[in-house]
Design a protein around this motif. Structure first.
Motif, PDB file in Angstrom:
ATOM      1  N   ARG A 169      61.086  52.819  35.688  1.00 23.77           N
ATOM      2  CA  ARG A 169      60.054  52.388  36.552  1.00 23.77           C
ATOM      3  C   ARG A 169      59.894  53.099  37.871  1.00 23.77           C
ATOM      4  NH1 ARG A 169      59.162  46.634  34.948  1.00 23.77           N
ATOM      5  NH2 ARG A 169      58.700  46.852  32.560  1.00 23.77           N
TER       6      ARG A 169
ATOM      7  N   GLN B 186      34.278  54.895  28.144  1.00 19.32           N
ATOM      8  CA  GLN B 186      34.362  53.916  28.945  1.00 19.32           C
ATOM      9  C   GLN B 186      35.670  53.005  28.459  1.00 19.32           C
ATOM     10  OE1 GLN B 186      31.094  54.556  28.409  1.00 19.32           O
ATOM     11  NE2 GLN B 186      31.234  55.133  30.766  1.00 19.32           N
TER      12      GLN B 186
ATOM     13  N   ILE C  96      47.651  42.216  38.160  1.00 14.99           N
ATOM     14  CA  ILE C  96      47.848  42.762  39.255  1.00 14.99           C
ATOM     15  C   ILE C  96      46.403  43.285  39.957  1.00 14.99           C
ATOM     16  CG2 ILE C  96      50.116  43.425  39.261  1.00 14.99           C
ATOM     17  CD1 ILE C  96      48.874  46.593  38.789  1.00 14.99           C
TER      18      ILE C  96
END
Ligand code: MYA
Length: 554
Positions: free
Chosen positions: A285, A308, A315
């Protein structure tokens, strides 16, 4: 994101830890070797749980600073949801608030503390929690989104000036032929999900490292059968199952997926890539790997002529086209209480809570039965007409309705449950509803290791077309009561739903409690005006704000 019933007490406990804890987790410096040597995902889970206990979420701290969730709420379960700040915000709290959420500073720049407190009081708690201003000028700092500010997505402060449509024209000739460079020690792979072992690898990665709630108490645990269903929908492409492996050990350490979906937003229908299951091993991470994965799935989409994207997340990113709230209806209240999913309201008892959520043992809608293959055409027609009432919806064809709604007998575990109502006299299909199974692992609980959740999926009813929707609320309440009874019968612990479709009509009357999670909807490379998410400015469910989101994401 993972959501649970909003709990006032948890926020108070979190507050006690605020003073001596840093909000920033230490940057992970582990190398490829560390990841390769970490084979025990249980260790990761325990570590995640204890780390979370030390480091309560910024959102919980903000809620505490705001005094949100402290008020008693009668027999109502959830009181942790946003509320009006009223006179709660003292000038002394302002500093704490600004320290926790620097993006609010723009709101009060140059003001003394009293004036700043007055200004902040006027804001919605929901906006304070996300860092968004209600003033229209969004104060969320675009500059802090190093990656997203480079992408064809609307800015927070962007007013809708232009017509709906593509943000950036893509020249297929200029789309890179190769993936972007990968971190040293790791390499790109295309997963072959027709191979059970590779499907199992994706399952293992997600089981240990996928989405958790704010307090790291629960983590989504999508079953292999679920992943097989979700990732191999009609038109699926092998190339859109993108993995990253550690070169030496061959261990899968990151994943992102896309599936094709035909989407209608207002009056425009276009092909898009629905992006989901973005996951990075905990030891990798904060290394800016997520943007690289996103760039790669975008490239692979562009290569196939789809420009698209559709995605959701817990979040806030630039910029949600809509935001819905999670609601949870207890089916096994005691278990939910024991795992920390549902609080015991201070004015109630366990026995009263159990009684409160008791359900009849059998369904009551005449003509209700399991959906069968012969119902596909009728459901396709009914669902298509029903979804025309919403602003953003999938445009399903026959094959998709069959795939998404019919239980696949060959699957190891049942994923989706669908029911139709066949009028006993005319044999016309007048209604249908469906829900899917998504378990969550319970992190570090002695008694239970999972929560079995049913998620409300698509449904439709002819009553929606009556003049002024007469009888719709009553019909939906009847159908959803039966959905709850069936989910209970199939041993689900909780029934979850968002504030999308017509859900605001029945959530509160059927004793769904407001969750602590939001689901934000995003469109990539597409501009349109905001779409209503079934909640008001205070994040309370609001039936008058139906009609926006009609796409259910897994
Ligand atoms: C045309 C077709 C287009 C197709 C593409 C459409 C777009 C699809 C977009 C993806 C839709 C996914 C839908 C789902 O699957 S939502 C589920 C997301 N997965 C999880 O939450 C699982 C647990 N968490 C993780 O595995 C990691 O924390 C993830 C992978 C989420 C981030 O890894 P990490 O924590 O190690 O961070 P980093 O250092 O690598 O990178 C930091 C940058 O990444 C931005 N970030 C963080 N989380 C997300 C997020 N959920 N969506 C978009 N962006 C996100 C972040 O703002 C920052 O950018 P910026 O703030 O500096 O700008």
């Amino acid at each position: 994101m993972e959501s649970k019933v909003a709990d006032p007490k948890a926020d108070e406990e979190a507050a006690k830890e605020v003073a001596d804890q840093s909000t920033n987790g230490a940057a992970d410096q582990d190398s490829a070797e560390d990841v390769e040597s970490t084979d025990n995902k249980d260790t990761d889970a325990v570590a995640a749980g204890s780390a979370a206990k030390k480091k309560k979420s910024k959102k919980a701290k903000l809620k505490q600073a705001l005094g949100v969730g402290k008020k008693e709420n009668g027999d109502k379960e959830a009181s942790g949801g946003p509320s009006n700040l009223g006179s709660k915000l003292t000038s002394g709290m302002v500093e704490q608030l600004l320290e926790m959420n620097p993006s609010l500073k723009g709101e009060v720049a140059g003001m003394d503390k009293e004036k700043a407190a007055e200004t902040l009081k006027k804001l919605d708690v929901a906006d304070l929690l996300t860092g968004m201003s209600v003033s229209g000028k969004n104060q969320k700092d675009m500059a802090s989104y190093k990656f997203w500010q480079t992408q064809p997505v609307p800015r927070f402060d962007e007013a809708q000036k232009e017509e709906d449509g593509q943000i950036k024209d893509i020249d297929p000739e200029k789309v890179p032929k190769e993936p972007p460079p990968m971190l040293e020690g790791f390499e790109w792979v295309t997963m072959n999900l027709l191979n059970d072992e590779e499907l199992e690898e994706v399952y293992d990665l997600l089981t240990g490292h996928y989405v958790e709630d704010d307090e790291a108490m629960f983590r989504f645990n999508y079953s292999s059968s679920f992943l097989n269903w979700a990732l191999k929908s009609p038109g699926w492409r092998k190339e859109w199952h993108v993995g990253v492996r550690a070169t030496k050990s061959r261990r899968l350490v990151a994943f992102i997926s896309g599936t094709p979906v035909s989407l209608r937003v207002r009056s425009n229908v276009f092909k898009s890539t629905e992006v989901n299951f973005l996951c990075i091993h905990k030891k990798l991470r904060s290394k800016r790997l997520a943007p690289v994965l996103i760039q790669e799935i975008t490239r692979r989409s562009y290569v196939l002529g789809i420009f698209q994207g559709l995605y959701t997340g817990g979040i806030v990113l630039p910029k949600p086209v809509s935001s819905c709230r999670y609601f949870h209806r207890s089916l096994d209240w005691l278990k939910l209480y024991e795992v920390g999913f549902s609080p015991l309201p201070s004015n109630s008892t366990k026995a009263r809570q159990i009684t409160r959520y008791h359900l009849p043992s059998s369904t009551s809608t005449p003509g209700l039965r399991s959906m069968q293959k012969k119902d596909v055409d009728a459901v396709l027609d009914l669902l298509g007409r029903f979804l025309e009432r919403f602003t953003m919806v999938p445009v399903f064809d026959r094959e998709e309705v069959e795939h998404w709604l019919l239980h696949d007998d060959s699957a190891a575990e049942q994923v989706v449950w669908s029911y139709v109502v066949e009028d006993p006299s005319t044999h016309v299909i007048t209604d249908f509803f469906s829900f899917y199974c998504l378990e969550s692992s319970v992190i570090g609980n002695q008694k239970h290791d999972n929560v079995r959740a049913a998620y409300l999926f698509y449904y439709a009813t002819e009553t929606a077309f009556a003049n002024e929707e007469k009888g719709l609320k009553e019909r939906m309440t009847m159908l959803m009561t039966d959905a709850l009874i069936l989910a209970k019968k199939f041993n689900f612990d909780v029934f979850n739903a968002l504030t999308l479709l017509d859900n605001p009509l029945f959530l509160e009357s059927l004793k769904f409690g407001a969750g602590d999670g939001q689901l934000h909807y995003y469109l990539y490379n597409y501009r349109t005006a905001p779409i209503s998410g079934g909640v008001d400015a205070k994040n309370n469910v609001d039936a008058s704000r139906r009609g926006g989101i009609g796409v259910v994401m897994l």
